[in-house]
Design an enzyme around this catalytic site. Structure first.
Site, PDB file in Angstrom:
ATOM      1  N   CYS A  81       0.818  -1.190   0.000  1.00  0.00           N
ATOM      2  CA  CYS A  81       0.000   0.000   0.000  1.00  0.00           C
ATOM      3  C   CYS A  81       0.862   1.253   0.000  1.00  0.00           C
ATOM      4  O   CYS A  81       2.076   1.188  -0.119  1.00  0.00           O
ATOM      5  CB  CYS A  81      -0.901  -0.001   1.231  1.00  0.00           C
TER       6      CYS A  81
ATOM      7  N   ARG B 131      -4.911   1.365  -0.075  1.00  0.00           N
ATOM      8  CA  ARG B 131      -4.708  -0.074   0.082  1.00  0.00           C
ATOM      9  C   ARG B 131      -4.742  -0.825  -1.243  1.00  0.00           C
ATOM     10  O   ARG B 131      -5.635  -0.622  -2.070  1.00  0.00           O
ATOM     11  CB  ARG B 131      -5.775  -0.668   1.003  1.00  0.00           C
TER      12      ARG B 131
ATOM     13  N   SER C 266      -5.241  -4.539  -1.900  1.00  0.00           N
ATOM     14  CA  SER C 266      -5.705  -5.671  -1.091  1.00  0.00           C
ATOM     15  C   SER C 266      -5.090  -6.974  -1.584  1.00  0.00           C
ATOM     16  O   SER C 266      -5.312  -7.377  -2.729  1.00  0.00           O
ATOM     17  CB  SER C 266      -7.228  -5.771  -1.151  1.00  0.00           C
ATOM     18  N   ILE C 267      -4.335  -7.633  -0.699  1.00  0.00           N
ATOM     19  CA  ILE C 267      -3.645  -8.873  -1.048  1.00  0.00           C
ATOM     20  C   ILE C 267      -4.040 -10.018  -0.121  1.00  0.00           C
ATOM     21  O   ILE C 267      -4.314 -11.124  -0.568  1.00  0.00           O
ATOM     22  CB  ILE C 267      -2.110  -8.685  -0.988  1.00  0.00           C
ATOM     23  N   ILE C 268      -4.053  -9.754   1.178  1.00  0.00           N
ATOM     24  CA  ILE C 268      -4.385 -10.766   2.184  1.00  0.00           C
ATOM     25  C   ILE C 268      -5.582 -10.285   2.998  1.00  0.00           C
ATOM     26  O   ILE C 268      -5.656  -9.114   3.366  1.00  0.00           O
ATOM     27  CB  ILE C 268      -3.176 -11.031   3.105  1.00  0.00           C
TER      28      ILE C 268
ATOM     29  N   ASN D 289       2.712  -0.663   5.224  1.00  0.00           N
ATOM     30  CA  ASN D 289       2.945  -0.989   3.822  1.00  0.00           C
ATOM     31  C   ASN D 289       3.852  -2.204   3.760  1.00  0.00           C
ATOM     32  O   ASN D 289       4.960  -2.184   4.305  1.00  0.00           O
ATOM     33  CB  ASN D 289       3.616   0.198   3.107  1.00  0.00           C
ATOM     34  N   GLY D 290       3.417  -3.270   3.116  1.00  0.00           N
ATOM     35  CA  GLY D 290       4.253  -4.447   2.964  1.00  0.00           C
ATOM     36  C   GLY D 290       3.496  -5.736   3.185  1.00  0.00           C
ATOM     37  O   GLY D 290       2.265  -5.780   3.121  1.00  0.00           O
ATOM     38  N   GLU D 291       4.236  -6.785   3.444  1.00  0.00           N
ATOM     39  CA  GLU D 291       3.664  -8.096   3.743  1.00  0.00           C
ATOM     40  C   GLU D 291       4.532  -8.773   4.793  1.00  0.00           C
ATOM     41  O   GLU D 291       5.765  -8.711   4.724  1.00  0.00           O
ATOM     42  CB  GLU D 291       3.628  -8.993   2.498  1.00  0.00           C
TER      43      GLU D 291
ATOM     44  N   GLY E 275      13.891 -12.056  -8.372  1.00  0.00           N
ATOM     45  CA  GLY E 275      15.129 -12.620  -7.847  1.00  0.00           C
ATOM     46  C   GLY E 275      16.111 -11.643  -7.257  1.00  0.00           C
ATOM     47  O   GLY E 275      17.293 -11.988  -7.071  1.00  0.00           O
TER      48      GLY E 275
END
Length: 641
Positions: free
Chosen positions: A2, A50, A52-54, A79-81, A372
């Site tokens: 986000c 946002r 929305s991912i999870i 912001n992040g995961e 990578g």
């Protein structure tokens, strides 16, 4: 994934203050087109866009959380995961009977902070930049992930402190914070030498960045008190006879576990795929969790400047559906102003532009991609890391003889074999290695910059980092330097900004604490050999990466600007950029024209230096002159992608 914006004021917030913060979120709407929200109290305003991912239906932000006795004690913007959020939630529930209202990773951060304090950041596996406001103590806690995958800009002025995922938002509320917008001449000089602005600087004097692996505590009326919580080291563990296979297996298992956790999402996950070993390994491991994986590659029509064919062969070998995007010179040039607008500060890496194009293509099919980045820094993948091997004989020479060799190299004509070897061999590692980029030498810099200051050098940036690695082997010192310079200044900036420009989340499984742990223990002879780089990683990936890639030499991501700037593709565009620029008080436009002419005529290859100056001129045209107004599309995407 986000975009966040926060303001901690010295005075009480007003309706106008909240409205200004809300409006400033618009310029980073691309980072989160799915939802927009704000929250405020007497001293704090949070704004949030946002992606929305999870836990798409819940986990709205800004998020409130607290223990049962004070259920809204904390406010979070993040912001992040966090890839180990399920494990953290389970541990907190078992140890402290923590209660959660959502199924997402945001609550895991706040709860971890409540129970573990600042030590929570050391337990997070993920990429993050977040802020937690404690309404009871009146203190703000902000933190950034260990490697600097996610950005966080900071500004403290006479009226408070603000922080944001993008600098544009802070410039929009500069008067609200009480900061000026003057440029930083030293940061400009650092950029011109390194081709990126090194942390914690930005090109605006009163806006900085929270450094990677750091957190800060902020109270109303006080500047942030910053603390580094992560310092990468290389505690080498030599391979003993008979342990080689087990060590390679340890590397493979750590990477496989990281990829598995990076696949956690409630939306479709794809993967970028080049012709190299790093992205191929990630894609091959991702296929184990998603047999319908889609991979994406970009390249150019010019021979020798594309990995499309190799990537397509790799995709076929692992069974992935593959999509390519070929970029031509006209659309390349047309996209540059938009790319630089998204960057906030210029990064003179031409590969940014094709990355922007392939991110746009990928976003039509997926919402998350793996990539990578980080493997070269962790496992010793850059060809330049072999330099200490070639210069080892010079180390045996007395210092006066080494200096004499350097003086001799100055008298040898350019292009003569051995000149470069003598020159490099005469210097210490600290003197010769700036990181993976150097655009200008001192003489060239003096000719181009109007306010050249010889006391401002790359050593402003590198000397403190080298000081922390004294006694290490030279390759480990180079890796350590690149983690603080090239990786977070160029590689991760372009990865974050070009994908988020297209509302696409990019995840980097190599930059994971467990992968770092096993990589940091790899000894020198398992990184660099006389024949190859990343030796241990290549051995670990046998049976995972197709054979045509496993031992392929590193190509990087070459862009044909050297040829384009000499011909009709980009020469006229470059000349027009120089003529129209109003940055003549910063760079000598006559000197730049001369460089362009010499490059066109084949007198010298000035492509990297020209690109560095051209990007600065375009940046100046956007953010200082206001003359260049990029075409920025409204990000409208279906949530279910």
């Amino acid at each position: 994934m986000c975009g966040l914006l926060g303001l901690l004021t010295t005075d009480e917030t007003t309706t106008d203050t909240v409205a200004r913060v809300d409006a400033a979120m618009h310029c980073m709407r691309h980072r989160g087109p799915d939802e927009h929200g704000t929250w405020h109290d007497a001293h704090v305003v949070f704004g949030f866009n946002r992606l929305s991912i999870i836990d798409i239906a819940h986990s709205h932000q800004p998020l409130r959380w607290g223990p049962p006795e004070s259920p809204e004690r904390y406010a979070l913007t993040f912001n992040g995961e966090i890839y180990n959020y399920l494990e953290i939630r389970a541990q907190l529930a078992e140890e402290f009977d923590a209660q959660f209202r959502t199924d997402g990773d945001s609550e895991a951060i706040v709860a971890a902070f409540h129970f573990w304090g600042e030590d929570a950041v050391r337990r997070l596996r993920g990429m993050f930049a977040f802020a937690i406001w404690d309404t009871e103590t009146g203190e703000m806690f902000v933190a950034r992930d260990p490697f600097g995958i996610k950005p966080l800009f900071l500004a403290t002025g006479t009226k408070g402190t603000a922080f944001a995922s993008e600098k544009k938002s802070l410039l929009d509320i500069a008067d609200v914070v009480g900061i000026g917008t003057e440029l930083d001449d030293r940061a400009i000089e650092h950029y011109t030498v390194l081709q990126y602005v090194p942390e914690p600087e930005t090109l605006h004097r009163e806006i900085t960045r929270l450094e990677s692996g750091s957190f800060a505590r902020i109270t109303p009326g006080s500047a942030p008190l910053q603390t580094r919580y992560f310092e990468p080291t290389f505690p080498v563990r030599p391979f003993t006879p008979g342990t080689e296979a087990a060590r390679y297996q340890e590397i493979a298992e750590a990477l496989e576990d990281s990829v598995a956790k990076h696949m956690r999402a409630d939306v479709t996950v794809g993967s970028f795929l080049s012709g190299g070993i790093d992205s191929t390994a990630i894609a091959a491991l991702a296929m184990r969790h998603n047999p319908k994986l889609v991979t994406f590659t970009t390249g150019f029509e010019r021979e020798g400047y594309s990995e499309i064919d190799v990537a397509a062969e790799s995709a076929e070998a692992i069974g992935a559906r593959h999509i390519t995007r070929v970029v031509g010179p006209e659309e390349f040039a047309a996209a540059v102003p938009s790319v630089i607008w998204y960057l906030d500060d210029p990064v003179a890496d031409p590969s940014l532009v094709p990355l922007w194009f392939i991110a746009r293509e990928a976003r039509k099919h997926v919402k998350v991609v793996l990539s990578g980045e980080g493997a070269d820094e962790l496992f010793g993948g850059y060809t330049i890391y072999r330099e200490p091997l070639s210069l080892k004989p010079f180390e045996r020479l007395p210092k006066p003889l080494r200096r004499a060799a350097g003086a001799l190299s100055e008298r040898i004509p350019e292009g003569t074999r051995g000149k470069s070897l003598l020159h490099r061999g005469s210097m210490t590692l600290e003197e010769r290695y700036y990181g993976n980029a150097r655009s200008f030498g001192d003489a060239q810099l003096r000719a181009v910059l109007k306010d050249f200051r010889p006391e401002w050098t790359h050593q402003d940036v590198t000397a403190p980092i080298y000081e922390r690695s004294r006694g290490w082997d030279p390759v480990a010192r180079m890796q350590h330097l690149d983690l603080f310079t090239w990786l977070r200044g160029d590689i991760l900036v372009k990865a974050d900004k070009m994908t988020m420009a297209n509302s696409l989340e990019l995840r980097v499984p190599f930059l994971d604490p467990e992968v770092y742990r096993v990589a940091s223990q790899v000894p020198l002879d398992q990184k660099i050999t006389k024949d190859t780089t990343k030796y241990a990683l290549r051995r670990a990936l046998e049976g995972i990466v197709p054979g045509h890639v496993l031992h392929r030499a590193k190509l990087g991501f070459p862009v044909p600007i050297r040829h384009w700037l000499r011909g009709p593709e980009l020469y006229d565009w470059a000349n027009e950029t120089i003529e129209q620029s109003q940055a003549g008080h910063i760079v000598d436009k006559t000197a730049v024209r001369r460089m362009l002419a010499e490059h066109r005529d084949g007198v010298s290859d000035h492509s990297r230096r020209l690109w560095t100056v051209l990007c600065l001129m375009i940046w100046h045209g956007i953010f200082v002159e206001g003359r260049i107004v990029p075409e920025i599309e409204e990000p409208i995407y279906p949530v279910e992608v």
